[in-house]
Motif scaffolding. Structure first.
Motif, PDB file in Angstrom:
ATOM      1  N   SER A   5      31.814  33.300 -27.918  1.00 52.41           N
ATOM      2  CA  SER A   5      32.155  32.629 -26.669  1.00 52.41           C
ATOM      3  C   SER A   5      32.340  31.134 -26.918  1.00 52.41           C
ATOM      4  O   SER A   5      31.676  30.542 -27.766  1.00 52.41           O
ATOM      5  N   VAL A   6      33.264  30.541 -26.186  1.00 56.51           N
ATOM      6  CA  VAL A   6      33.597  29.126 -26.370  1.00 56.51           C
ATOM      7  C   VAL A   6      33.572  28.439 -25.014  1.00 56.51           C
ATOM      8  O   VAL A   6      34.090  28.971 -24.027  1.00 56.51           O
ATOM      9  N   LYS A   7      32.969  27.278 -24.966  1.00 59.10           N
ATOM     10  CA  LYS A   7      32.947  26.487 -23.730  1.00 59.10           C
ATOM     11  C   LYS A   7      34.092  25.482 -23.738  1.00 59.10           C
ATOM     12  O   LYS A   7      34.428  24.914 -24.776  1.00 59.10           O
ATOM     13  N   ARG A   8      34.692  25.288 -22.578  1.00 60.51           N
ATOM     14  CA  ARG A   8      35.737  24.282 -22.419  1.00 60.51           C
ATOM     15  C   ARG A   8      35.495  23.522 -21.123  1.00 60.51           C
ATOM     16  O   ARG A   8      35.075  24.103 -20.119  1.00 60.51           O
ATOM     17  N   LYS A   9      35.767  22.232 -21.125  1.00 62.21           N
ATOM     18  CA  LYS A   9      35.664  21.438 -19.912  1.00 62.21           C
ATOM     19  C   LYS A   9      36.949  21.538 -19.105  1.00 62.21           C
ATOM     20  O   LYS A   9      38.047  21.548 -19.656  1.00 62.21           O
ATOM     21  N   VAL A  10      36.792  21.638 -17.799  1.00 59.66           N
ATOM     22  CA  VAL A  10      37.952  21.647 -16.900  1.00 59.66           C
ATOM     23  C   VAL A  10      38.404  20.200 -16.723  1.00 59.66           C
ATOM     24  O   VAL A  10      37.600  19.317 -16.399  1.00 59.66           O
ATOM     25  N   GLN A  11      39.686  19.976 -16.936  1.00 54.52           N
ATOM     26  CA  GLN A  11      40.246  18.637 -16.818  1.00 54.52           C
ATOM     27  C   GLN A  11      41.276  18.595 -15.705  1.00 54.52           C
ATOM     28  O   GLN A  11      41.858  19.622 -15.332  1.00 54.52           O
ATOM     29  N   LEU A  12      41.496  17.423 -15.177  1.00 57.06           N
ATOM     30  CA  LEU A  12      42.458  17.233 -14.095  1.00 57.06           C
ATOM     31  C   LEU A  12      43.662  16.483 -14.621  1.00 57.06           C
ATOM     32  O   LEU A  12      43.534  15.443 -15.266  1.00 57.06           O
ATOM     33  N   THR A  13      44.834  17.036 -14.363  1.00 51.62           N
ATOM     34  CA  THR A  13      46.056  16.356 -14.730  1.00 51.62           C
ATOM     35  C   THR A  13      46.876  16.151 -13.465  1.00 51.62           C
ATOM     36  O   THR A  13      46.984  17.052 -12.632  1.00 51.62           O
ATOM     37  N   GLY A  14      47.424  14.973 -13.297  1.00 48.47           N
ATOM     38  CA  GLY A  14      48.103  14.682 -12.047  1.00 48.47           C
ATOM     39  C   GLY A  14      47.083  14.541 -10.933  1.00 48.47           C
ATOM     40  O   GLY A  14      45.962  14.076 -11.137  1.00 48.47           O
ATOM     41  N   LYS A  15      47.430  15.025  -9.740  1.00 44.17           N
ATOM     42  CA  LYS A  15      46.534  14.890  -8.594  1.00 44.17           C
ATOM     43  C   LYS A  15      45.856  16.210  -8.194  1.00 44.17           C
ATOM     44  O   LYS A  15      44.879  16.199  -7.460  1.00 44.17           O
ATOM     45  N   ALA A  16      46.414  17.328  -8.662  1.00 46.47           N
ATOM     46  CA  ALA A  16      45.865  18.589  -8.144  1.00 46.47           C
ATOM     47  C   ALA A  16      45.836  19.727  -9.154  1.00 46.47           C
ATOM     48  O   ALA A  16      45.486  20.856  -8.802  1.00 46.47           O
ATOM     49  N   THR A  17      46.177  19.486 -10.404  1.00 47.25           N
ATOM     50  CA  THR A  17      46.274  20.559 -11.382  1.00 47.25           C
ATOM     51  C   THR A  17      45.102  20.520 -12.359  1.00 47.25           C
ATOM     52  O   THR A  17      44.889  19.506 -13.033  1.00 47.25           O
ATOM     53  N   PHE A  18      44.358  21.616 -12.400  1.00 45.39           N
ATOM     54  CA  PHE A  18      43.273  21.741 -13.374  1.00 45.39           C
ATOM     55  C   PHE A  18      43.818  22.389 -14.646  1.00 45.39           C
ATOM     56  O   PHE A  18      44.610  23.329 -14.584  1.00 45.39           O
ATOM     57  N   ILE A  19      43.383  21.925 -15.787  1.00 48.19           N
ATOM     58  CA  ILE A  19      43.800  22.517 -17.059  1.00 48.19           C
ATOM     59  C   ILE A  19      42.586  22.799 -17.931  1.00 48.19           C
ATOM     60  O   ILE A  19      41.563  22.108 -17.858  1.00 48.19           O
ATOM     61  N   VAL A  20      42.700  23.882 -18.745  1.00 42.10           N
ATOM     62  CA  VAL A  20      41.667  24.252 -19.714  1.00 42.10           C
ATOM     63  C   VAL A  20      42.381  24.610 -21.000  1.00 42.10           C
ATOM     64  O   VAL A  20      43.350  25.388 -20.988  1.00 42.10           O
ATOM     65  N   SER A  21      41.936  24.061 -22.115  1.00 46.46           N
ATOM     66  CA  SER A  21      42.583  24.372 -23.396  1.00 46.46           C
ATOM     67  C   SER A  21      42.121  25.733 -23.904  1.00 46.46           C
ATOM     68  O   SER A  21      41.005  26.175 -23.630  1.00 46.46           O
ATOM     69  N   LEU A  22      42.998  26.422 -24.640  1.00 50.38           N
ATOM     70  CA  LEU A  22      42.672  27.721 -25.233  1.00 50.38           C
ATOM     71  C   LEU A  22      42.069  27.522 -26.623  1.00 50.38           C
ATOM     72  O   LEU A  22      42.497  26.636 -27.367  1.00 50.38           O
ATOM     73  N   PRO A  23      41.108  28.357 -27.005  1.00 52.01           N
ATOM     74  CA  PRO A  23      40.560  28.282 -28.372  1.00 52.01           C
ATOM     75  C   PRO A  23      41.687  28.502 -29.392  1.00 52.01           C
ATOM     76  O   PRO A  23      42.438  29.481 -29.285  1.00 52.01           O
ATOM     77  N   LYS A  24      41.787  27.620 -30.369  1.00 53.75           N
ATOM     78  CA  LYS A  24      42.887  27.716 -31.328  1.00 53.75           C
ATOM     79  C   LYS A  24      42.822  29.003 -32.136  1.00 53.75           C
ATOM     80  O   LYS A  24      43.852  29.633 -32.411  1.00 53.75           O
ATOM     81  N   SER A  25      41.619  29.452 -32.508  1.00 50.62           N
ATOM     82  CA  SER A  25      41.495  30.667 -33.317  1.00 50.62           C
ATOM     83  C   SER A  25      42.018  31.880 -32.548  1.00 50.62           C
ATOM     84  O   SER A  25      42.675  32.763 -33.107  1.00 50.62           O
ATOM     85  N   TRP A  26      41.732  31.930 -31.237  1.00 51.96           N
ATOM     86  CA  TRP A  26      42.221  33.040 -30.411  1.00 51.96           C
ATOM     87  C   TRP A  26      43.736  32.976 -30.266  1.00 51.96           C
ATOM     88  O   TRP A  26      44.425  33.986 -30.402  1.00 51.96           O
ATOM     89  N   ALA A  27      44.261  31.785 -30.005  1.00 56.00           N
ATOM     90  CA  ALA A  27      45.705  31.627 -29.841  1.00 56.00           C
ATOM     91  C   ALA A  27      46.448  32.009 -31.118  1.00 56.00           C
ATOM     92  O   ALA A  27      47.506  32.655 -31.076  1.00 56.00           O
ATOM     93  N   THR A  28      45.864  31.639 -32.261  1.00 53.90           N
ATOM     94  CA  THR A  28      46.490  31.982 -33.540  1.00 53.90           C
ATOM     95  C   THR A  28      46.475  33.491 -33.750  1.00 53.90           C
ATOM     96  O   THR A  28      47.465  34.089 -34.184  1.00 53.90           O
ATOM     97  N   ASN A  29      45.335  34.100 -33.458  1.00 51.55           N
ATOM     98  CA  ASN A  29      45.214  35.545 -33.622  1.00 51.55           C
ATOM     99  C   ASN A  29      46.193  36.310 -32.734  1.00 51.55           C
ATOM    100  O   ASN A  29      46.695  37.379 -33.104  1.00 51.55           O
ATOM    101  N   MET A  30      46.506  35.774 -31.557  1.00 51.43           N
ATOM    102  CA  MET A  30      47.427  36.409 -30.615  1.00 51.43           C
ATOM    103  C   MET A  30      48.872  35.989 -30.852  1.00 51.43           C
ATOM    104  O   MET A  30      49.771  36.377 -30.100  1.00 51.43           O
ATOM    105  N   SER A  31      49.078  35.175 -31.919  1.00 52.05           N
ATOM    106  CA  SER A  31      50.431  34.713 -32.294  1.00 52.05           C
ATOM    107  C   SER A  31      51.104  33.935 -31.165  1.00 52.05           C
ATOM    108  O   SER A  31      52.321  34.024 -30.955  1.00 52.05           O
TER     109      SER A  31
END
Length: 339
Positions: A5-31
């Motif tokens: 399991s991986v923790k990520r902080k929720v970030q705000l971009t612009g005025k109303a959009t929340f973003i969360v980054s994906l774990p790189k190892s998972w993204a790589t595994n899923m191509s």
């Protein structure tokens, strides 16, 4: 590949959009690469499930190579298994001279499977394709159709019992294939939805956990059709007259059973939990009536042959009532799960 399991902080971009980054190892595994789409699926417990896309969960193609070790039943069983697993294109190749195997398989495809067509055929092979999309026949609609067919099978079985109409009895038995077709298609839908939750909304189901209850309902209706066929088959073997009141009691009981079956399936569609609970109680009351009918069967000890066949009829009706009770219980489970 197992990931912690991986923790990520929720970030705000612009005025109303929340973003969360994906774990790189998972993204790589899923191509995954920039520009690819991911899908978030809300779960009943408030969590989110993340998947890369609505891809097929199993291969859409299957190949069966039939040799002398296969019986016709083996071929049909394997074909049905691939169909239930969600394969849309199934190729079957036969060793030379296995004409009977191919003939029986084609009969099963025609009689038992919805939307499966043979699109290519030669002496030694057939290619079948499933042309029906899941959204075209949601599970709820299929169950309603199955319930309607079974209801008329039961009512007509009583009619055949009244009139000793052998042709009607034979026609009732043939209708059992139609129920089997809908049952197999329902199982195919449910298996696909368990593997790919994105299909749940297409087939009219809220959560993966409901799939088991829907399968029990479909199987119960399919077994009811088997018992309606059994009653129809008995008609041809009933000798002489039947005890006074026997057919009338059977007719009354079947009418009650058909009524609560329809009521229970409508309760599922209209989300009426109270109706389903009431029908469980009614089913138990009808079961007591069925046992009273059995006393009529064995009252006259001079009717040994007739008693044997009448007992088969009563036993089938008792099983039908038990299946209706099972259906009602699973409707309650589904509706409570959705609340």
């Amino acid at each position: 590949m197992m990931l912690e399991s991986v923790k990520r902080k929720v970030q705000l971009t612009g005025k109303a959009t929340f973003i969360v980054s994906l774990p790189k190892s998972w993204a790589t595994n899923m191509s995954l690469k920039p520009g690819d789409e991911v899908i978030f699926i809300p779960q009943p417990d408030g969590s989110l499930k993340l998947t890369v896309s609505a891809i097929e969960t199993v291969s859409s193609k299957a190949l069966i190579e039939v040799d002398e070790k296969y019986t016709p039943d083996d071929v049909c069983r394997e074909f049905i298994s691939y169909y239930l697993a969600g394969c849309n294109n199934i190729e079957v190749y036969f060793k030379p001279g296995m004409y009977e195997h191919k003939r029986i398989l084609k009969e099963i495809i025609d009689r038992k499977m919805i939307g499966v067509e043979i699109i290519e055929e030669s002496e030694a092979h057939v290619v079948a394709q499933c042309l029906v999309r899941y959204a075209e026949l949601p599970v709820g609609r299929v169950l309603q159709r199955m319930g309607s067919i079974v209801s008329f099978m039961l009512l007509d079985a009583v009619k055949a019992l009244h009139t000793r109409d052998g042709k009607l009895a034979s026609e009732i038995v043939e209708r059992d294939d139609e129920v089997d077709r809908f049952y197999l298609f329902t199982v195919r839908q449910l298996m696909a939805a368990v593997k790919n939750p994105l299909l749940l909304s297409d087939i009219g189901i809220s959560t993966p956990s409901e799939c088991l209850a829907y399968h029990v309902i479909a199987k119960s209706i399919e077994r009811m059709a088997d018992h309606a066929s059994r009653i129809a088959n008995v008609v041809a073997f009933l000798p002489g007259s039947l005890p006074e009141g026997f057919v009338e009691n059977i007719e009354e009981t079947v009418n009650d059973a058909v009524e609560i079956l329809g009521s229970t399936l409508r309760a599922l569609a209209r989300k009426r939990k109270g109706t389903a609970i009431k029908n469980i109680r009614i089913a138990k009351e009808i079961t007591e009536k069925v046992r009273d009918i059995m006393e009529i069967v064995f009252k006259d000890r001079g009717r040994a042959v007739e008693a044997t066949y009448m007992a088969l009829i009563v036993e089938s009706i008792e099983r039908v009532i038990e299946y209706i009770s099972d259906i009602a219980e699973n409707v309650v489970n589904i509706l409570i799960g959705e609340s």
